[in-house]
Design an enzyme around this catalytic site. Structure first.
Site, PDB file in Angstrom:
ATOM      1  N   SER A 270       0.841  -1.193   0.000  1.00  0.00           N
ATOM      2  CA  SER A 270       0.000   0.000   0.000  1.00  0.00           C
ATOM      3  C   SER A 270       0.875   1.240   0.000  1.00  0.00           C
ATOM      4  O   SER A 270       2.064   1.181   0.323  1.00  0.00           O
ATOM      5  CB  SER A 270      -0.897   0.017   1.238  1.00  0.00           C
ATOM      6  OG  SER A 270      -0.157   0.357   2.396  1.00  0.00           O
ATOM      7  N   ASP A 271       0.295   2.380  -0.361  1.00  0.00           N
ATOM      8  CA  ASP A 271       0.980   3.645  -0.116  1.00  0.00           C
ATOM      9  C   ASP A 271       0.883   3.946   1.378  1.00  0.00           C
ATOM     10  O   ASP A 271       0.196   3.256   2.133  1.00  0.00           O
ATOM     11  CB  ASP A 271       0.368   4.759  -0.969  1.00  0.00           C
ATOM     12  CG  ASP A 271       1.391   5.823  -1.326  1.00  0.00           C
ATOM     13  OD1 ASP A 271       2.348   6.024  -0.557  1.00  0.00           O
ATOM     14  OD2 ASP A 271       1.223   6.477  -2.378  1.00  0.00           O
ATOM     15  N   TRP A 272       1.563   4.990   1.800  1.00  0.00           N
ATOM     16  CA  TRP A 272       1.736   5.301   3.217  1.00  0.00           C
ATOM     17  C   TRP A 272       0.370   5.432   3.917  1.00  0.00           C
ATOM     18  O   TRP A 272      -0.422   6.309   3.603  1.00  0.00           O
ATOM     19  CB  TRP A 272       2.530   6.592   3.356  1.00  0.00           C
ATOM     20  CG  TRP A 272       2.920   6.949   4.752  1.00  0.00           C
ATOM     21  CD1 TRP A 272       2.112   7.465   5.725  1.00  0.00           C
ATOM     22  CD2 TRP A 272       4.228   6.841   5.340  1.00  0.00           C
ATOM     23  NE1 TRP A 272       2.816   7.684   6.880  1.00  0.00           N
ATOM     24  CE2 TRP A 272       4.123   7.318   6.680  1.00  0.00           C
ATOM     25  CE3 TRP A 272       5.470   6.403   4.872  1.00  0.00           C
ATOM     26  CZ2 TRP A 272       5.227   7.361   7.537  1.00  0.00           C
ATOM     27  CZ3 TRP A 272       6.560   6.453   5.731  1.00  0.00           C
ATOM     28  CH2 TRP A 272       6.432   6.917   7.044  1.00  0.00           C
ATOM     29  N   ALA A 273       0.091   4.528   4.845  1.00  0.00           N
ATOM     30  CA  ALA A 273      -1.135   4.555   5.653  1.00  0.00           C
ATOM     31  C   ALA A 273      -2.397   4.610   4.805  1.00  0.00           C
ATOM     32  O   ALA A 273      -3.410   5.179   5.223  1.00  0.00           O
ATOM     33  CB  ALA A 273      -1.107   5.725   6.636  1.00  0.00           C
TER      34      ALA A 273
END
Length: 721
Positions: A270-273
């Site tokens: 995933s991208d950050w959070a």
């Protein structure tokens, strides 16, 4: 070999507890201090961490980050290998976007080189440096096709064209990974952001996108297809939604298309959070729901928000998430770790590298990336005896020249433009006249009075591009426009050197400049290359990878648009005044455009066989198109010939022109060369809304020239079988 790899994965998986499986799907950020390091070691020891991202924030490209710490990473790895029950190594990732210690041009500028071979070589150097400092996995390349230069992250991508984007995607991945990314001087690559992030509405970062399936398959997906075909190790999912469905929770995009349609076999991070964003986006209510939706969609590794760590075990035990989905995600992660060679040698070895050679590569790529946009009356190149009056806010700027998304480049090692000009003039009668500030009219005009020519160092800071750094207005500041006006009023030749991270709107300043060099944020070698171009030590040859609009209000404006209902395709000079009443909607500089100090002429296109049947095309026959390119000027130079097609009548509207091939060649002054292009089944079709690729019978126009508006064309015909 592949069977042995899968057998080893299955063997490892059979020995893992559910908690250890989930741990492989968890990525956390690097420790900030000693206490954080001890907490991380404890989590690793317990088998709860699969990867560490060597950054503190999502916007690491413009935030201060910790230098790499090889000793710390090796200590963390020792705990994973020697103290955890399974002994599975962790994977260290970092945002190595366009350089490490040596900074290459921002990816948008590199795309303007139209030189994939050189880009590949430069990214191999980047991989070598980053690997030497403990990085094993690079969150790059970013291949989001973008039609809106207000978006700050356009700097990370390849521009507006899917064919050029695909070429750059392959080049960067091959540079990072080589033939075998288990080699110690190579990195596992991560293509991003899958999918459609570059179409964020209004250029506003993280915002919604509205994309038809036809647009996805024909415009957005091709560079990701190229990445998968090139063997990219990992894919990063994007923050945005597509038509109301966040990609993070979309089985259609992450599983059906990425794994089923494209046959991707690595893992998705995933991208950050991004899992937490599913609550903000209104499709999930709880953290557990976010975790379940993401895993079911096809997100294998959760970056930093700990939703998998906190909830997946309970979700499996409750029956909400089948353990088989967890197993499959773990297989994907282990496949990359094994392919990276971490089980055989998990530790980082500082073997050193040839920094001088890497700086030469950075210089070479910057030299092929900068674009000469204007050169009235042969203002450039300047004679070596020229007295240069230098002004503008970027004349002594260092950090901005490196560009956004630079974590490891050193500002103090980056020459500024004044230094570079002075160095280039050493031993000559030329000189640089400059003062510290240009704030007042008197200060600037005193400098202008002493020069033979005026050079204005203009542009934008690195802090107005990159992640979460978009602009509503992409024109130069009023101070810079005023400075150009005052310089123009002296009657002396005025040269604008634009240091930028996006194609700026230049209509307000262009009339005051006799020559314009788009120098981009070209990394470590920006200033020396710009100086050498101005003084004729280099002949410019970069081409625009994206349209330069006249004014911000024209966005989006891009070359590969479909025809309008009436004859007002302003891009192609069809009544551009009909688009807006105030400013004609034609580009300031079109896609593929770029001048040289020499002149090139291209002959009319020749085609021995202008008709083929669809059956012949499917069998592999191609149209062969030939031109003669001649350097008719006084300088040796390089030219990029570009081939575009137009499907004149199709079952759905097709773009007015589409780039399908290019060749970059060097020609000595006076030299002529015959160049041939082939166009076949792979170039003449398009994707339907269900992803089916088709070539339809009918007529096509083929264009070959120096940019997308070339008038050098020939017709070909595909007959039905």
């Amino acid at each position: 070999m592949q069977n042995a790899l899968e057998l080893r994965i299955n063997e490892l998986l059979s020995q893992m507890t559910l908690g250890e499986k989930v741990g492989q799907l968890v990525q956390i950020s690097a420790p900030r201090d000693e206490a954080g390091k001890e907490r991380l070691k404890s989590r690793i020891r317990n088998g709860n961490v699969g990867s560490v991202i060597l950054a503190f924030s999502a916007t690491a490209g413009n935030d201060a980050q910790q230098d790499t710490q090889v000793e710390v990473y090796n200590e963390l790895q020792r705990v994973a290998v020697e103290e955890s029950r399974m002994g599975i190594p962790v994977l260290f990732g970092r945002d190595v976007i366009h350089g490490h210690r040596t900074v290459m041009p921002i990816p948008l500028a590199s795309a303007g080189s139209f030189n994939p071979e050189l880009v590949e070589k430069c990214y191999a150097a980047v991989a070598c440096e980053a690997a030497n400092d403990g990085v094993q996995w690079a969150f790059s390349p970013m291949v989001d096709v973008c039609h809106d230069p207000r978006w700050g992250r356009i700097i990370e991508g390849p521009g507006e064209d899917p064919y050029l984007a695909s070429a750059m995607s392959r080049a960067i991945i091959r540079g990072f990974q080589g033939e075998d990314y288990s080699e110690k001087d190579r990195l596992a690559a991560c293509v991003k952001h899958y999918l459609g992030y570059g179409a964020s509405e209004g250029g506003r970062d993280y915002h919604r996108t509205e994309l038809s399936d036809s647009t996805i398959y024909n415009l957005i997906l091709p560079p990701f297809r190229a990445a998968v075909d090139a063997g990219v190790a990992t894919v990063m999912s994007s923050f945005n939604d597509i038509n109301g469905q966040p990609v993070t929770s979309s089985k259609k995009y992450l599983t059906d298309i990425l794994r089923g349609y494209l046959n991707f076999r690595g893992f998705v991070v995933s991208d950050w959070a991004a899992l937490a964003n599913l609550r903000r986006q209104g499709v999930a209510e709880t953290e557990a729901q976010c975790a379940a939706m993401a895993l079911k969609a096809g997100v294998d590794m959760d970056m930093v928000d700990d939703y998998y760590s906190n909830h997946l075990q309970a979700l499996v035990r409750s029956g909400e998430v089948p353990e088989a989905l967890v197993d499959n995600a773990v297989r994907n992660v282990l496949r990359v770790k094994l392919s990276k060679g971490l089980f055989e040698d998990p530790y980082i070895h500082k073997n050193g590298y040839d920094r001088a050679a890497h700086l030469r590569m950075a210089y070479e790529l910057a030299a092929e990336s900068m674009i000469l946009l204007k050169n009235d009356d042969h203002t450039l190149p300047l004679a070596k005896h020229t007295k240069i009056a230098l002004a503008g806010p970027f004349k002594q700027e260092r950090r901005a020249l490196l560009g956004s998304w630079v974590l490891d480049g050193k500002e103090e090692e980056t020459p500024h433009f004044r230094e570079a000009l002075e160095n280039a003039l050493q031993g000559s009668e030329g000189a640089v006249i400059c003062n510290g500030e240009d704030i007042t009219e008197d200060a600037a005009e005193k400098v202008f009075a002493k020069g033979d020519v005026i050079v204005l160092a203009f542009g934008e800071s690195h802090l107005v591009s990159g992640e979460r750094h978009s602009l509503a207005d992409i024109e130069l500041t009023e101070h810079q426009i005023s400075l150009a006006r005052r310089a123009h009023n002296t009657g002396k030749p005025v040269i604008g050197v634009i240091f930028c991270g996006r194609p700026l709107a230049l209509q307000a300043v262009e009339p005051y400049l006799d020559a314009i060099l788009c120098a981009w944020h070209c990394g470590s070698a920006t200033a020396p290359v710009a100086a050498d171009i101005l003084l004729g030590n280099l002949v410019p040859n970069g081409k625009a990878p994206v349209t330069f609009v006249k004014t911000t209000g024209h966005i989006p404006l891009y070359y590969n648009a479909t025809p309008s209902a009436l004859a007002n395709n302003g891009y192609y000079d069809q009544n551009p005044e009909d688009c807006y009443l105030d400013i004609p909607a034609s580009p300031m500089y079109p896609f593929g455009y770029g001048l040289s100090y020499t002149d090139f002429t291209c002959s009319p296109i020749r085609c021995e066989q202008s008709t083929l049947t669809l059956e012949e095309l499917k069998a592999g026959e191609k149209f062969t198109l030939t031109v003669d390119l001649q350097n008719t000027g006084l300088y040796d130079g390089r030219e990029t010939l570009q081939l575009y097609i137009r499907d004149k009548v199709a079952s759905v509207m097709r773009p007015m022109r589409e780039l399908k091939a290019f060749q970059k060649v060097s020609l000595a002054a006076g030299e002529r060369r015959e160049l041939s292009f082939t166009v076949g089944y792979e170039q003449l079709g398009f994707y339907r809304e269900d992803g089916e690729y088709v070539v339809e019978p009918g007529g096509f126009d083929i264009y070959i020239g120096a940019h997308c508006l070339t008038r050098n064309q020939i017709a070909i015909q595909i007959k039905p079988c």
